[in-house]
Design a protein around this motif. Sequence first.
Motif, PDB file in Angstrom:
ATOM      1  N   ALA A   1       0.833  -1.204   0.000  1.00  0.00           N
ATOM      2  CA  ALA A   1       0.000   0.000   0.000  1.00  0.00           C
ATOM      3  C   ALA A   1       0.867   1.253   0.000  1.00  0.00           C
ATOM      4  N   THR A  20      -5.091   0.984  -4.252  1.00  0.00           N
ATOM      5  CA  THR A  20      -5.267   0.704  -2.833  1.00  0.00           C
ATOM      6  C   THR A  20      -4.994  -0.782  -2.580  1.00  0.00           C
ATOM      7  N   THR A  32      -6.400   2.559   2.484  1.00  0.00           N
ATOM      8  CA  THR A  32      -5.350   1.678   1.980  1.00  0.00           C
ATOM      9  C   THR A  32      -4.411   1.288   3.119  1.00  0.00           C
TER      10      THR A  32
END
Length: 261
Positions: A181, A190, A247
Amino acid sequence: MRAVKQLFDLTGKTALVTGGSRGLGLQIAEALGEQGARVIVTSRKQTDLDEAVVRLKAKGIDVSSISSDLGDDTSITPLVDEVLARLGHVDVLVNNAGATWSAPAEDYPAQAWDKVMNLNMRSVFLLSKEIGKRTMIPRKYGRVINVASIAGFGGNAPGTMETIAYNTSKGALINFTRTLAGEWGQYGITVNALAPGFFPTKLTNAFLEDSEHGSLVERAPLQRLGDDEDLKGATALFASDAGKHITGQVLAIDGGVSAIV
């Protein structure tokens, strides 16, 4: 400004779900398809895939399947080739395929360790790398959803599961999620993880049968096991624009078990 219902809409999106022929993977594929995504499910056994496709198509989902053994490194590139040939690109990658093996740590076979780690972690890295490099990074868009487990948060109580490789692989997957991420956020990608607790699946059935099912239920604040709907909402969140500002996160879906440990 879009309405909430529109934020969760996946119409026009494409998705690849590994281990998507049964259990949690099938539930995830169903969730994505119900929200409008075109879905490809993959697993080792074509017969299982055929059954999954029939079930999903009966719900009006645009779905097809590809048989692939992700425990074999050489299967990754041909799988991605075929997926891109069918879909053109991949918007959502769900890394769900996994395995476990039970034995005391002092007697754990090295072969079993390698099998679990290769499928649960190595294949996730290789497939994510290939999908990211070939279709998500160039398009500056993507959603990667890794299926971890609450087993990745810690060890097992004495006298319960003896799954050192599984727990280790899921712990690694959690930090892989956070690390990827951090690296891929710049590309509009994400990367998040679902961490299920106990769901009745082929992977967990042997343990559930050998243990006191009631005690597992009693340990959970919600006093129930997961069912065939409990991953759907979180999947839709991570896969859609409703989760576009989320994320590197790991969401436990376990009836509250991890909250009280």
